[in-house]
Design a protein around this motif. Structure first.
Motif, PDB file in Angstrom:
ATOM      1  N   PRO A   1      29.523  34.454  88.759  1.00  0.00           N
ATOM      2  CA  PRO A   1      28.120  34.852  88.927  1.00  0.00           C
ATOM      3  C   PRO A   1      27.245  34.223  87.837  1.00  0.00           C
ATOM      4  O   PRO A   1      27.669  34.098  86.682  1.00  0.00           O
ATOM      5  CB  PRO A   1      28.169  36.380  88.785  1.00  0.00           C
ATOM      6  CG  PRO A   1      29.597  36.755  89.040  1.00  0.00           C
ATOM      7  CD  PRO A   1      30.397  35.611  88.517  1.00  0.00           C
ATOM      8  N   LEU A   2      26.038  33.823  88.220  1.00  0.00           N
ATOM      9  CA  LEU A   2      25.052  33.285  87.291  1.00  0.00           C
ATOM     10  C   LEU A   2      23.720  33.962  87.550  1.00  0.00           C
ATOM     11  O   LEU A   2      23.524  34.600  88.592  1.00  0.00           O
ATOM     12  CB  LEU A   2      24.900  31.769  87.441  1.00  0.00           C
ATOM     13  CG  LEU A   2      26.151  30.904  87.279  1.00  0.00           C
ATOM     14  CD1 LEU A   2      26.681  30.500  88.638  1.00  0.00           C
ATOM     15  CD2 LEU A   2      25.850  29.661  86.452  1.00  0.00           C
TER      16      LEU A   2
ATOM     17  N   PHE B   1      15.655  29.673  82.336  1.00  0.00           N
ATOM     18  CA  PHE B   1      16.783  29.875  81.438  1.00  0.00           C
ATOM     19  C   PHE B   1      17.945  30.308  82.312  1.00  0.00           C
ATOM     20  O   PHE B   1      17.913  31.370  82.943  1.00  0.00           O
ATOM     21  CB  PHE B   1      16.492  30.923  80.367  1.00  0.00           C
ATOM     22  CG  PHE B   1      17.661  31.155  79.450  1.00  0.00           C
ATOM     23  CD1 PHE B   1      18.022  30.199  78.512  1.00  0.00           C
ATOM     24  CD2 PHE B   1      18.425  32.311  79.543  1.00  0.00           C
ATOM     25  CE1 PHE B   1      19.112  30.402  77.678  1.00  0.00           C
ATOM     26  CE2 PHE B   1      19.517  32.524  78.713  1.00  0.00           C
ATOM     27  CZ  PHE B   1      19.857  31.553  77.771  1.00  0.00           C
ATOM     28  N   LEU B   2      18.964  29.480  82.384  1.00  0.00           N
ATOM     29  CA  LEU B   2      20.109  29.722  83.268  1.00  0.00           C
ATOM     30  C   LEU B   2      21.262  30.263  82.438  1.00  0.00           C
ATOM     31  O   LEU B   2      21.686  29.628  81.469  1.00  0.00           O
ATOM     32  CB  LEU B   2      20.502  28.408  83.954  1.00  0.00           C
ATOM     33  CG  LEU B   2      21.513  28.479  85.089  1.00  0.00           C
ATOM     34  CD1 LEU B   2      20.979  29.319  86.241  1.00  0.00           C
ATOM     35  CD2 LEU B   2      21.841  27.077  85.576  1.00  0.00           C
ATOM     36  N   GLU B   3      21.755  31.464  82.818  1.00  0.00           N
ATOM     37  CA  GLU B   3      22.843  32.085  82.057  1.00  0.00           C
ATOM     38  C   GLU B   3      24.138  32.072  82.843  1.00  0.00           C
ATOM     39  O   GLU B   3      24.150  32.115  84.081  1.00  0.00           O
ATOM     40  CB  GLU B   3      22.502  33.528  81.677  1.00  0.00           C
ATOM     41  CG  GLU B   3      22.610  34.509  82.816  1.00  0.00           C
ATOM     42  CD  GLU B   3      22.707  35.970  82.378  1.00  0.00           C
ATOM     43  OE1 GLU B   3      22.360  36.272  81.222  1.00  0.00           O
ATOM     44  OE2 GLU B   3      23.100  36.800  83.214  1.00  0.00           O
ATOM     45  N   SER B   4      25.244  32.000  82.094  1.00  0.00           N
ATOM     46  CA  SER B   4      26.583  32.102  82.660  1.00  0.00           C
ATOM     47  C   SER B   4      27.433  32.783  81.606  1.00  0.00           C
ATOM     48  O   SER B   4      27.511  32.304  80.471  1.00  0.00           O
ATOM     49  CB  SER B   4      27.136  30.716  82.991  1.00  0.00           C
ATOM     50  OG  SER B   4      28.427  30.806  83.558  1.00  0.00           O
ATOM     51  N   ALA B   5      28.059  33.907  81.961  1.00  0.00           N
ATOM     52  CA  ALA B   5      28.730  34.718  80.941  1.00  0.00           C
ATOM     53  C   ALA B   5      30.023  35.303  81.472  1.00  0.00           C
ATOM     54  O   ALA B   5      30.266  35.358  82.682  1.00  0.00           O
ATOM     55  CB  ALA B   5      27.802  35.840  80.479  1.00  0.00           C
ATOM     56  N   PHE B   6      30.866  35.715  80.523  1.00  0.00           N
ATOM     57  CA  PHE B   6      32.064  36.483  80.844  1.00  0.00           C
ATOM     58  C   PHE B   6      31.873  37.887  80.313  1.00  0.00           C
ATOM     59  O   PHE B   6      31.660  38.087  79.114  1.00  0.00           O
ATOM     60  CB  PHE B   6      33.311  35.860  80.220  1.00  0.00           C
ATOM     61  CG  PHE B   6      34.526  36.747  80.338  1.00  0.00           C
ATOM     62  CD1 PHE B   6      35.172  36.900  81.554  1.00  0.00           C
ATOM     63  CD2 PHE B   6      34.995  37.454  79.239  1.00  0.00           C
ATOM     64  CE1 PHE B   6      36.269  37.735  81.675  1.00  0.00           C
ATOM     65  CE2 PHE B   6      36.099  38.289  79.353  1.00  0.00           C
ATOM     66  CZ  PHE B   6      36.730  38.426  80.573  1.00  0.00           C
ATOM     67  N   PHE B   7      31.932  38.876  81.216  1.00  0.00           N
ATOM     68  CA  PHE B   7      31.817  40.285  80.836  1.00  0.00           C
ATOM     69  C   PHE B   7      33.161  40.962  81.049  1.00  0.00           C
ATOM     70  O   PHE B   7      33.858  40.714  82.038  1.00  0.00           O
ATOM     71  CB  PHE B   7      30.750  40.989  81.673  1.00  0.00           C
ATOM     72  CG  PHE B   7      29.376  40.402  81.513  1.00  0.00           C
ATOM     73  CD1 PHE B   7      28.732  40.417  80.296  1.00  0.00           C
ATOM     74  CD2 PHE B   7      28.724  39.818  82.591  1.00  0.00           C
ATOM     75  CE1 PHE B   7      27.461  39.876  80.146  1.00  0.00           C
ATOM     76  CE2 PHE B   7      27.461  39.273  82.455  1.00  0.00           C
ATOM     77  CZ  PHE B   7      26.831  39.299  81.227  1.00  0.00           C
TER      78      PHE B   7
ATOM     79  N   VAL C   1      27.013  28.595  93.781  1.00  0.00           N
ATOM     80  CA  VAL C   1      28.049  28.368  92.772  1.00  0.00           C
ATOM     81  C   VAL C   1      28.955  29.592  92.658  1.00  0.00           C
ATOM     82  O   VAL C   1      30.170  29.470  92.458  1.00  0.00           O
ATOM     83  CB  VAL C   1      27.412  28.014  91.414  1.00  0.00           C
ATOM     84  CG1 VAL C   1      28.475  27.911  90.327  1.00  0.00           C
ATOM     85  CG2 VAL C   1      26.639  26.708  91.517  1.00  0.00           C
ATOM     86  N   MET C   2      28.382  30.787  92.798  1.00  0.00           N
ATOM     87  CA  MET C   2      29.203  31.995  92.777  1.00  0.00           C
ATOM     88  C   MET C   2      30.199  31.985  93.930  1.00  0.00           C
ATOM     89  O   MET C   2      31.385  32.310  93.745  1.00  0.00           O
ATOM     90  CB  MET C   2      28.320  33.240  92.861  1.00  0.00           C
ATOM     91  CG  MET C   2      29.087  34.555  92.884  1.00  0.00           C
ATOM     92  SD  MET C   2      28.011  35.980  93.097  1.00  0.00           S
ATOM     93  CE  MET C   2      27.420  35.682  94.779  1.00  0.00           C
TER      94      MET C   2
ATOM     95  N   LEU D   1      28.164  26.672  84.894  1.00  0.00           N
ATOM     96  CA  LEU D   1      26.807  26.365  84.425  1.00  0.00           C
ATOM     97  C   LEU D   1      26.478  24.899  84.638  1.00  0.00           C
ATOM     98  O   LEU D   1      25.367  24.546  85.057  1.00  0.00           O
ATOM     99  CB  LEU D   1      26.681  26.746  82.947  1.00  0.00           C
ATOM    100  CG  LEU D   1      25.300  26.602  82.317  1.00  0.00           C
ATOM    101  CD1 LEU D   1      24.278  27.490  83.037  1.00  0.00           C
ATOM    102  CD2 LEU D   1      25.344  26.969  80.838  1.00  0.00           C
ATOM    103  N   GLU D   2      27.429  24.019  84.367  1.00  0.00           N
ATOM    104  CA  GLU D   2      27.213  22.583  84.603  1.00  0.00           C
ATOM    105  C   GLU D   2      27.016  22.301  86.088  1.00  0.00           C
ATOM    106  O   GLU D   2      26.153  21.513  86.479  1.00  0.00           O
ATOM    107  CB  GLU D   2      28.396  21.782  84.073  1.00  0.00           C
ATOM    108  CG  GLU D   2      28.630  21.878  82.575  1.00  0.00           C
ATOM    109  CD  GLU D   2      27.642  21.048  81.753  1.00  0.00           C
ATOM    110  OE1 GLU D   2      26.627  20.591  82.301  1.00  0.00           O
ATOM    111  OE2 GLU D   2      27.894  20.873  80.544  1.00  0.00           O
ATOM    112  N   ARG D   3      27.822  22.956  86.920  1.00  0.00           N
ATOM    113  CA  ARG D   3      27.707  22.755  88.371  1.00  0.00           C
ATOM    114  C   ARG D   3      26.344  23.220  88.876  1.00  0.00           C
ATOM    115  O   ARG D   3      25.692  22.535  89.673  1.00  0.00           O
ATOM    116  CB  ARG D   3      28.833  23.518  89.071  1.00  0.00           C
ATOM    117  CG  ARG D   3      28.777  23.518  90.592  1.00  0.00           C
ATOM    118  CD  ARG D   3      28.980  22.156  91.170  1.00  0.00           C
ATOM    119  NE  ARG D   3      29.222  22.209  92.605  1.00  0.00           N
ATOM    120  CZ  ARG D   3      28.934  21.244  93.450  1.00  0.00           C
ATOM    121  NH1 ARG D   3      28.399  20.102  92.995  1.00  0.00           N
ATOM    122  NH2 ARG D   3      29.186  21.359  94.733  1.00  0.00           N
TER     123      ARG D   3
END
Length: 793
Positions: free
Chosen positions: A262-263, A332-338, A255-256, A373-375
């Motif tokens: 990045p996840l 636990f799958l994370e997806s964030a904006f830093f 996905v990245m 995250l959905e993908r």
């Protein structure tokens, strides 16, 4: 970034060849560094299926296999340990040609005939794996050409992106670019919202909202990570130079690469309490997924639970919460904006560089985390099963980047490119990139920039995009025109280009070295001075501003000597930095180094090495280029970095303008230089001023020469003797030459003999012997009185 051509063409497929596509990407600013085939050159290899396998009667490590090509069965002797009934493998039939022009022929191994070869991935140059024959997907049709079955006519393309184009660190971003360049539709990846089948969530608390304005997470239960990643996914990762590890890691990497987000997947059972996004505590430690334990600084953003840090945000996960194929059941799958600025440099400070940090440092779309995250959830459920929960989101909307509209003017585009483009053409080019243009007046637009193009902030950025998509190679070439008046140049001042050409003519080559050096090397040359330290150095060994050009040149000498270039002559011009910020002096310097043979190796001369006087001749040529050599003096001295017995300072009117001499042996040893090196450094401001040449009529009357052999104390410099002679010899002395220096038999140990030739010439008459004798007597009297000099007997 590496990606496969077939993956890109599955998203956008312009009707152009590979070469044309690569060339267009490069011309659009996405420079293509390499294009490599995904497999070696081979033919005659098909998808085979092992129908039977028996032990070779005369060899323990060989098996006799019956291999089907879909039409008939062939006997093949194979030594691979994984050769077994039911698998499909690459089957090179008789007549096939493998990489390296290796032709397959009928063979007999230990008395058993073999009609072909079963191939490993490395033998076909598909990958480096060589632990057995390459096992293929069982769904592939038996007998199909292997190149077609695995799409091996594909190519891996490596793009070198500038730091402002982080949006192209994904196939989605590249597809947008290709779609805009060729005006063809793109089938960009998307994902529908995955329906939650349970309501379990993990509490998320963001304590550093300025660094992490958006954080999303989801619990996925009852996964089976022992399931293998599908071959299509593994192959796309491999062709992007990413190794397959396990389904959880493979999906996040995929996905990245696909979307640019990045996840990270945590083992839910290892998280205590909930998720906290915060800065690291003082002296807090974490063991990363690569096994490295690091001590975190308070400026490092971390993902933590209620007990400890679990990951360095935007860089790498921790070993404690890592996913294990055998034991992990819930994720636990994370997806964030830093924030880009908060993440920049953190990976490097710990000696790391990851795909995630590479993207976050260049900028990631702040509206992408939910879609990614959905993908990822969609792919994980399809591969390892499980049940997805609802998405938990922590959002600080006021901290997200703001996208202000930009005003674009057609007249400004025409001014920049000297090219008139129709308004419709400009709109078509920019809307193809996803920009929204609202006309304010003819030739004036208000442009809304999408969240993934964080590099577009001012009008000049949009003008650049127009030129890039239109084609840099299609823009008109116009040379700037201006009425320029010639500027007066002082004739009595030597210009830097002339000095450069002089040194090149004397066998030197110009070098350009860093203005910052290793603090340890700085201390070798300036032990009594504090270095001016950089606040943000490239590396620890390039953290001090140079106070001399010589350390950089000596490093270049060592680099050449280590590569068998034993005759080196280098010079450099540049600034040196003396003092600290409150009293900093930046001075332009000219420095040079020589070592090795005096002349290039040849049959016509001896292999003599350079010495102090070779360097002195070069320095005198520099000083004399402005016509004022007589204004300079060479005074023996001691200077840090120079050999105490072979060092001189260069003075002009009592002011020091530089130093020259041999490199100190202790420094040569510290710098790993194993042959004598001589060097000089001059202050440009002190040597460039000269004097204008003036015509002097040549005398028609004869010269008179007297040679004097003087015995003086050994410590008396010859330059002082010459100065005294000029002052006493009278106005008609035209030439003074030192032609011999002698110490040895017949001379006292603390004395030396100097042989000098004095030449007199009158401009309008012939000098008499009496006049010359009187001048000579005056010279000898002054030398005897001032230096206790006497004529040698």
């Amino acid at each position: 970034m590496k990606f496969s051509e077939s993956w890109l063409r599955s998203l956008v497929n312009p009707a152009v060849s590979r070469d044309e596509l690569v060339a267009r990407l490069s011309m659009a600013g996405l420079e293509v560094d390499a294009v490599e085939p995904v497999a070696g050159a081979f033919s005659g290899v098909v998808v085979g299926e092992i129908m039977a396998a028996e032990q070779h009667p005369d060899a323990d490590k060989l098996r006799v296999c019956q291999v089907s090509d879909g039409q008939e069965t062939f006997q093949v002797v194979c030594g691979a340990p994984n050769a077994r009934v039911g698998i499909k493998i690459p089957f090179a039939k008789i007549g096939a040609v493998l990489p390296g022009d290796f032709k397959i022929k009928k063979a007999k191994l230990r008395g058993v005939e073999s009609f072909g070869m079963l191939c490993s991935a490395s033998e076909l140059q598909i990958s480096e794996e060589n632990d057995g024959i390459y096992e293929l997907d069982l769904t592939l049709p038996t007998g199909q050409c292997l190149r077609e079955a695995l799409n091996l006519d594909d190519a891996m393309i490596e793009v070198d992106l500038t730091p402002n184009r982080g949006d192209c660190l994904s196939l989605t971003g590249l597809a947008r670019e290709v779609s805009a360049l060729y005006c063809v539709p793109a089938n960009l990846p998307s994902a529908s919202a995955v329906n939650a089948t349970h309501q379990d969530t993990l509490p998320v608390e963001v304590l550093a909202t300025e660094a992490c304005p958006r954080y999303l997470g989801r619990v996925i239960k009852n996964v089976d990570l022992t399931q293998p990643s599908p071959e299509w996914l593994v192959e796309r990762l491999r062709r992007s130079d990413v190794r397959s590890i396990d389904p959880a890691v493979d999906v996040t990497n995929y996905v990245m690469l696909e979307m640019g987000q990045p996840l990270h997947a945590f083992d839910l059972a290892k998280i205590q309490g909930g998720i906290q996004v915060r800065y690291a505590n003082e002296a807090e430690k974490i063991t990363l997924l690569d096994g490295q334990e690091v001590s975190l600084t308070p400026q490092t953003l971390v993902i933590a639970d209620h007990q400890q840090a679990l990951a360095i945000a935007g860089v790498m996960g921790g070993e404690e919460s890592g996913v294990q194929v055998e034991t992990t059941r819930d994720l636990f799958l994370e997806s964030a904006f830093f924030d880009q600025i908060k993440i920049a440099g953190k990976a490097r400070s710990y000696g790391l560089h990851t795909d995630a940090s590479h993207r976050y440092e260049r900028g990631v779309d702040f509206n992408l985390p939910r879609q990614a995250l959905e993908r990822a959830t969609e792919l994980l459920l399809a591969i390892v099963g499980g049940e997805a929960g609802p998405i938990t989101e922590a959002l600080a909307a006021e901290q997200l980047p703001k996208r202000e509209p930009i005003t674009l003017r057609a007249e400004r585009i025409a001014q920049m490119f000297e090219l008139e483009l129709a308004d419709a053409k400009i709109e078509r080019l920019l809307t193809a990139l996803g920009l929204t243009l609202t006309a304010q007046a003819p030739g004036v637009w208000q442009v809304e920039v999408p969240s993934h193009r964080f590099d577009l902030t001012i009008e000049a950025d949009l003008i650049e995009e127009v030129g890039r998509l239109y084609g840099y190679d299609r823009l008109p070439v116009n040379y700037p025109q201006a009425r320029l008046a010639p500027q007066p140049q002082p004739e009595d001042r030597m210009s830097l280009p002339v000095l450069r050409r002089l040194l090149v003519a004397r066998g030197y080559q110009e070098a350009i070295t860093y203005s910052f050096i290793d603090p340890k090397v700085f201390a070798l040359f300036h032990p009594d001075e504090p270095a001016l330290e950089l606040a943000n150095p490239i590396s620890s060994d390039l953290s001090s501003m140079r106070a001399s050009l010589l350390p950089g040149l000596l490093k270049a000498v060592g680099h050449n000597l280590n590569r068998q270039q034993n005759r080196v002559r280098l010079f450099e011009t540049g600034l040196r930095f003396v003092g600290q910020l409150d009293s900093l002096k930046q001075e332009r310097m000219l420095a040079g180094v020589i070592t090795g043979l005096r002349l290039p190796e040849a049959w016509a001369h001896n292999r003599e090495v350079v010495d102090f006087y070779d360097l002195k001749a070069d320095v005198e040529a520099i000083l004399g280029s402005a016509g004022a050599l007589d204004q300079f003096n060479f005074v023996p001295c001691q200077q840090h970095g120079f050999h105490p017995g072979q060092c001189a300072r260069v003075e002009r009117a009592g002011q020091v303008v530089g130093y020259m001499g041999a490199l100190h042996p202790s420094l040569a040893k510290a710098l790993d230089l194993d042959q004598p090196v001589f060097m000089f450094e001059l202050l440009l401001e002190g040597i460039q001023q000269g004097r204008l040449p003036a015509f002097q009529e040549l005398s028609r009357f004869p010269e008179v020469r007297r040679d004097l052999a003087l015995v003086v104390a050994a410590e008396v410099p010859a330059a002082e003797i010459e100065q005294a002679i000029r002052s006493a010899a009278g106005e008609w002395l035209t030439q003074l030459r030192l032609f011999d220096v002698y110490q040895g038999k017949g001379i006292e140990p603390d004395s030396k003999s100097l042989a000098l030739g004095l030449t007199w010439q009158h401009p309008s008459r012939t000098l008499t012997d009496e006049e010359v004798s009187n001048s000579t007597d005056s010279v000898l009297a002054l030398l005897a009185d001032k230096f206790k000099a006497s004529l040698r007997k």
